[in-house]
Design an enzyme around this catalytic site. Structure first.
Site, PDB file in Angstrom:
ATOM      1  N   HIS A  23       0.894  -1.300   0.058  1.00  0.00           N
ATOM      2  CA  HIS A  23      -0.195   0.045  -0.018  1.00  0.00           C
ATOM      3  C   HIS A  23       0.876   1.292   0.055  1.00  0.00           C
ATOM      4  O   HIS A  23       0.723   2.224  -1.217  1.00  0.00           O
ATOM      5  CB  HIS A  23      -1.109   0.123   1.053  1.00  0.00           C
ATOM      6  CG  HIS A  23      -1.865   1.189   0.661  1.00  0.00           C
ATOM      7  ND1 HIS A  23      -2.837   1.101  -0.258  1.00  0.00           N
ATOM      8  CD2 HIS A  23      -2.385   2.387   1.361  1.00  0.00           C
ATOM      9  CE1 HIS A  23      -3.357   2.190  -0.279  1.00  0.00           C
ATOM     10  NE2 HIS A  23      -3.371   3.087   0.564  1.00  0.00           N
ATOM     11  N   HIS A  62     -10.556   0.330 -10.551  1.00  0.00           N
ATOM     12  CA  HIS A  62     -10.052   1.417  -9.535  1.00  0.00           C
ATOM     13  C   HIS A  62      -8.674   1.804  -9.874  1.00  0.00           C
ATOM     14  O   HIS A  62      -8.485   3.107  -9.801  1.00  0.00           O
ATOM     15  CB  HIS A  62     -10.362   0.896  -8.069  1.00  0.00           C
ATOM     16  CG  HIS A  62      -9.380   1.470  -6.903  1.00  0.00           C
ATOM     17  ND1 HIS A  62      -9.409   3.032  -6.587  1.00  0.00           N
ATOM     18  CD2 HIS A  62      -8.013   1.118  -6.297  1.00  0.00           C
ATOM     19  CE1 HIS A  62      -8.501   3.239  -5.656  1.00  0.00           C
ATOM     20  NE2 HIS A  62      -7.687   2.147  -5.697  1.00  0.00           N
ATOM     21  N   ARG A  98      -7.834 -10.926 -13.408  1.00  0.00           N
ATOM     22  CA  ARG A  98      -6.476 -11.902 -13.538  1.00  0.00           C
ATOM     23  C   ARG A  98      -7.210 -13.135 -14.050  1.00  0.00           C
ATOM     24  O   ARG A  98      -6.850 -14.201 -13.611  1.00  0.00           O
ATOM     25  CB  ARG A  98      -5.845 -12.082 -12.356  1.00  0.00           C
ATOM     26  CG  ARG A  98      -4.948 -10.799 -11.914  1.00  0.00           C
ATOM     27  CD  ARG A  98      -4.463 -10.989 -10.513  1.00  0.00           C
ATOM     28  NE  ARG A  98      -3.563  -9.862 -10.481  1.00  0.00           N
ATOM     29  CZ  ARG A  98      -2.682  -9.589  -9.318  1.00  0.00           C
ATOM     30  NH1 ARG A  98      -2.836 -10.465  -8.344  1.00  0.00           N
ATOM     31  NH2 ARG A  98      -1.775  -8.641  -9.209  1.00  0.00           N
TER      32      ARG A  98
HETATM   33 FE1  HAS Z   1      -6.168   1.761  -3.952  1.00  0.00          FE
HETATM   34  C1  HAS Z   1      -6.234  -1.699  -4.176  1.00  0.00           C
HETATM   35  C2  HAS Z   1      -8.237   2.048  -1.225  1.00  0.00           C
HETATM   36  C3  HAS Z   1      -5.425   5.323  -3.593  1.00  0.00           C
HETATM   37  C4  HAS Z   1      -3.442   2.084  -6.154  1.00  0.00           C
HETATM   38  N1  HAS Z   1      -5.242   0.555  -5.150  1.00  0.00           N
HETATM   39  C5  HAS Z   1      -5.401  -1.195  -4.956  1.00  0.00           C
HETATM   40  C6  HAS Z   1      -4.766  -1.422  -5.932  1.00  0.00           C
HETATM   41  C7  HAS Z   1      -3.931  -0.549  -6.402  1.00  0.00           C
HETATM   42  C8  HAS Z   1      -4.415   0.733  -5.925  1.00  0.00           C
HETATM   43  C9  HAS Z   1      -2.754  -0.950  -7.600  1.00  0.00           C
HETATM   44  O1  HAS Z   1      -9.163  -0.220   0.721  1.00  0.00           O
HETATM   45  C10 HAS Z   1      -4.947  -2.922  -6.375  1.00  0.00           C
HETATM   46  C11 HAS Z   1      -3.719  -3.790  -5.431  1.00  0.00           C
HETATM   47  C12 HAS Z   1      -3.747  -5.265  -6.286  1.00  0.00           C
HETATM   48  O2  HAS Z   1      -3.121  -5.625  -7.243  1.00  0.00           O
HETATM   49  O3  HAS Z   1      -4.437  -6.202  -5.562  1.00  0.00           O
HETATM   50  N2  HAS Z   1      -6.695   3.477  -2.433  1.00  0.00           N
HETATM   51  C13 HAS Z   1      -7.487   3.337  -1.484  1.00  0.00           C
HETATM   52  C14 HAS Z   1      -7.751   4.367  -1.012  1.00  0.00           C
HETATM   53  C15 HAS Z   1      -7.227   5.456  -1.536  1.00  0.00           C
HETATM   54  C16 HAS Z   1      -6.461   4.610  -2.634  1.00  0.00           C
HETATM   55  C17 HAS Z   1      -8.762   4.626   0.308  1.00  0.00           C
HETATM   56  N3  HAS Z   1      -4.693   3.314  -4.805  1.00  0.00           N
HETATM   57  C18 HAS Z   1      -4.655   4.728  -4.434  1.00  0.00           C
HETATM   58  C19 HAS Z   1      -3.786   5.098  -5.190  1.00  0.00           C
HETATM   59  C20 HAS Z   1      -3.007   4.406  -6.038  1.00  0.00           C
HETATM   60  C21 HAS Z   1      -3.859   3.187  -5.790  1.00  0.00           C
HETATM   61  C22 HAS Z   1      -3.308   6.737  -5.054  1.00  0.00           C
HETATM   62  C23 HAS Z   1      -2.103   4.174  -6.963  1.00  0.00           C
HETATM   63  C24 HAS Z   1      -1.461   5.404  -7.276  1.00  0.00           C
HETATM   64  N4  HAS Z   1      -7.167   0.628  -2.901  1.00  0.00           N
HETATM   65  C25 HAS Z   1      -7.820   0.687  -1.642  1.00  0.00           C
HETATM   66  C26 HAS Z   1      -8.337  -0.591  -1.316  1.00  0.00           C
HETATM   67  C27 HAS Z   1      -7.762  -1.556  -2.082  1.00  0.00           C
HETATM   68  C28 HAS Z   1      -6.770  -0.805  -3.194  1.00  0.00           C
HETATM   69  C29 HAS Z   1      -9.162  -0.979   0.042  1.00  0.00           C
HETATM   70  C30 HAS Z   1      -8.082  -3.127  -1.972  1.00  0.00           C
HETATM   71  C31 HAS Z   1      -9.182  -3.609  -2.584  1.00  0.00           C
HETATM   72  C32 HAS Z   1      -9.166  -5.054  -2.438  1.00  0.00           C
HETATM   73  O4  HAS Z   1     -10.141  -5.636  -2.085  1.00  0.00           O
HETATM   74  O5  HAS Z   1      -8.085  -5.785  -3.036  1.00  0.00           O
HETATM   75  C33 HAS Z   1      -7.017   6.962  -1.344  1.00  0.00           C
HETATM   76  O6  HAS Z   1      -5.677   7.146  -1.421  1.00  0.00           O
HETATM   77  C34 HAS Z   1      -7.737   7.695  -2.229  1.00  0.00           C
HETATM   78  C35 HAS Z   1      -7.737   9.252  -1.763  1.00  0.00           C
HETATM   79  C36 HAS Z   1      -8.232  10.279  -2.801  1.00  0.00           C
HETATM   80  C37 HAS Z   1      -8.941  10.884  -3.024  1.00  0.00           C
HETATM   81  C38 HAS Z   1      -9.285  11.754  -4.125  1.00  0.00           C
HETATM   82  C39 HAS Z   1      -8.787  13.253  -3.994  1.00  0.00           C
HETATM   83  C40 HAS Z   1      -9.078  13.810  -5.304  1.00  0.00           C
HETATM   84  C41 HAS Z   1      -7.898  14.946  -5.998  1.00  0.00           C
HETATM   85  C42 HAS Z   1      -8.236  15.344  -7.468  1.00  0.00           C
HETATM   86  C43 HAS Z   1      -8.990  16.552  -7.323  1.00  0.00           C
HETATM   87  C44 HAS Z   1      -9.314  17.345  -8.479  1.00  0.00           C
HETATM   88  C45 HAS Z   1      -9.106  18.611  -8.845  1.00  0.00           C
HETATM   89  C46 HAS Z   1      -9.418  19.023 -10.443  1.00  0.00           C
HETATM   90  C47 HAS Z   1      -8.650  19.627  -8.099  1.00  0.00           C
HETATM   91  C48 HAS Z   1     -10.132  11.127  -1.808  1.00  0.00           C
HETATM   92  C49 HAS Z   1      -6.913  15.057  -5.367  1.00  0.00           C
HETATM   93  C50 HAS Z   1     -10.537  20.038 -10.279  1.00  0.00           C
HETATM   94  C51 HAS Z   1     -11.419  19.658 -11.344  1.00  0.00           C
HETATM   95  C52 HAS Z   1     -12.681  19.151 -11.536  1.00  0.00           C
HETATM   96  C53 HAS Z   1     -13.229  18.679 -12.716  1.00  0.00           C
HETATM   97  C54 HAS Z   1     -13.701  19.187 -10.307  1.00  0.00           C
END
Ligand code: HAS
Length: 546
Positions: A217, A371, A435
């Protein structure tokens, strides 16, 4: 200014993995064709299904990301601190990373390491795969250590000054990397290499999985933080404005040091060997790690609004129109902006995964790749593509020869990832497994296992995957044409990464020093990982022969 002797090293670190990415992306396209039933075979052009899937994950998610983090780190550290990076360290780091990549490539390309990018036991690879991974990781450590003497010098020469925000983000990213690669180093060196050499009769699979996800993670934040550096350091200036709050940027980076690691069990909610209490703790901490990303969303959005209003933007939302979405001189902008747009959905679906009960529905289904193609293949991949083009052309003193093509890439990529992920999300909640070579089973109409209701999602996935492949082709067209363009030594000498000024330049001592955040991070890891580790070590599980 980026140190002169470091420039060729940065160029190799950018261009070599990009060349490998051609294979990585090719296997992504082949993967969607297998899954949609277009390819109905165990292999395609002599490369097996799991062999291609391993190449896809290892090249794109491990090799490209690690090389890029080091290359971008070298550029940011040497420019923002104005101090020399140790050339011995930078050279040894690069040599080890290249050696590691070549050593690991051989078993992958000969089909002796079909263990996927999550290489924990009981899947077993040829020992050279694991040895290559060790060299790659140690090379990245050495490159990181090469920044430390210059940083200490900078602190001595600039007492009381805030470390530039770009350097804070890069250091945060590599502190996380240094900590999280220790358990996987133990797993690879003590468990997997002796086992794959046949020196041990078997392997403790539960321990192997626990150690892998301890690394797995925080690894995602090692991918993400270099891109956050772009959002805080360069994007506001490209958008014509300033970073809205310097303090919130620092707070986000420091918080990641504390919160990235102590929550890896959210990948193991279905792991029978671990008690539900620990899983609940990790689930709760997972919600907390979203906070620095939410802070980033608001700070970056405010910075973009500031830039757009300076360029004449008005109204509640109409100012968006003043952002340089299609400005050929500022073609880097949409790589970063569209990454942010994609990440809104990537982040929200992460929060769904983190919900203890929801994970039971989506775990190991196609929802999960949906995701992570909105996270690592969204903001991260777009940031890497855009910044690699920008940095390599800048260092060589060349102009982008096809700005229109370069501009088209992030929009095509976004269309592709949204279509791909929509299909896989849809499939995931209907139970489509990840997978799996679906063309040989559930998507083969002549098979008893055929699932007509899974076809639509996989077809959408295939269309999206092909659009993503097309976006990468257009990117390489722009890259190669630009690399062949004439160079100007004067432009190369004058090149620097854009550094945004701060609109609110708060001076908050709590975010000026890494030490308390690192100590808090280590304490959080001890609290969240020692009890599950004790439980697994006391479990006396039979060893798996593999
Ligand atoms: Fe994840 C599984 C939970 C972030 C990558 N994640 C994965 C896997 C990968 C991955 C590769 O809780 C699969 C692993 C595998 O092969 O089994 N992930 C999260 C959570 C976050 C999160 C809570 N993941 C990432 C990021 C990754 C990534 C970053 C790669 C870089 N993830 C999980 C969980 C799993 C998981 C479980 C396991 C699931 C399972 O059962 O296998 C958080 O960090 C996300 C927080 C982000 C936000 C979004 C903020 C938004 C932003 C954009 C703002 C936009 C603007 C533009 C300013 C709350 C910063 C404005 C314009 C407009 C148009 C409005």
């Amino acid at each position: 200014m980026i140190q002169k002797e470091l420039r060729p090293i940065i160029l190799v670190e950018l261009l070599l993995p990009l060349a490998l990415t051609i294979f990585g992306v090719y296997h992504g396209v082949v993967q969607v064709l297998y899954r949609a039933g277009v390819i109905q075979d165990l292999e395609f052009l002599g490369i097996g299904y799991y062999q291609g899937l391993t190449a896809h994950g290892v090249i794109n998610a491990i090799v490209l990301t690690t090389f890029f983090a080091v290359a971008f780190g070298n550029a940011v550290i040497s420019q923002t601190l104005g101090q020399s990076v140790s050339m011995v360290g930078a050279r040894i780091g690069l040599a080890l990373m290249v050696l590691g990549t070549l050593v690991a490539a051989w078993p992958i390309f000969t089909g002796k390491a079909n263990v996927l990018y999550t290489f924990y036991a009981p899947l077993k690879a040829h020992p050279l795969f694991y040895i290559g991974v060790v060299f790659l990781v140690v090379g990245s450590w050495v490159s990181f250590w090469a920044w430390i003497p210059g940083y200490r010098r900078w602190r001595r020469e600039n007492p009381g000054r805030k470390t530039p925000i770009g350097a804070v983000g890069i250091f945060a990213s590599f502190i996380i990397w240094q900590i999280c690669t220790l358990p996987v180093a133990y797993e690879v060196i003590v468990q997997l290499i002796p086992w794959s050499l046949g020196w041990t009769p078997g392997v403790n699979v539960v321990l192997s999985r626990l150690l892998f996800w301890f690394f797995g993670h925080p690894l995602v934040y090692f991918w993400l933080l270099p891109v956050y550096v772009m959002y805080y350091m360069t994007l506001p200036q490209i958008a014509g404005g300033k970073l809205y709050s310097d303090f919130y940027g620092r707070l986000a980076f420091m918080s990641f040091i504390v919160l990235s690691a102590p929550l890896g069990l959210h990948h193991q909610f279905t792991e029978p060997a671990l008690s539900s209490g620990y899983k609940f703790l990790h689930a709760a901490l997972t919600f907390l790690v979203a906070v620095p990303s939410l802070v980033t969303a608001f700070t970056v959005a405010a910075s973009l609004e500031h830039g757009a209003r300076r360029e004449g933007g008005k109204g509640l939302f109409a100012w968006w129109g003043k952002l340089p979405h299609f400005d050929e001189r500022r073609w880097l902008f949409p790589y970063l902006f569209m990454g942010l747009v994609i990440f809104i959905l990537g982040g929200l679906t992460g929060l769904i995964n983190a919900s203890y009960g929801m994970s039971a529905l989506v775990h190991n289904t196609s929802w999960i790749p949906a995701h992570f193609h909105l996270t690592v293949a969204g903001p991260v991949f777009l940031g890497i593509l855009g910044m690699s083009l920008y940095l390599s052309l800048g260092l060589l003193g060349k102009e982008c020869a096809s700005p229109r093509a370069a501009l088209a890439v992030p929009y095509l990529w976004t269309l592709g990832t949204f279509t791909f992920s929509a299909g896989l999300f849809y499939g995931g909640i209907h139970g489509v497994p990840r997978r799996t070579n679906l063309g040989m089973s559930f998507l083969d109409p002549s098979s008893d296992a055929y699932r007509r209701d899974w076809v639509a999602g996989e077809y959408a996935g295939a269309v999206g995957g092909c659009i993503m492949g097309l976006a990468v082709l257009v990117f390489f067209y722009a890259l190669v044409r630009s690399l062949l363009a004439p160079r100007s030594q004067q432009a190369a000498d004058a090149f620097a990464l854009p550094e945004s000024a701060a609109y609110h330049d708060e001076d908050v001592p709590a975010v000026k020093n890494f030490r308390p955040w690192v100590i808090a991070g280590v304490i959080a890891i001890l609290i969240s990982y020692v009890p599950p580790l004790v439980q697994v070590l006391g479990g006396n599980y039979p060893l798996a022969a593999g």
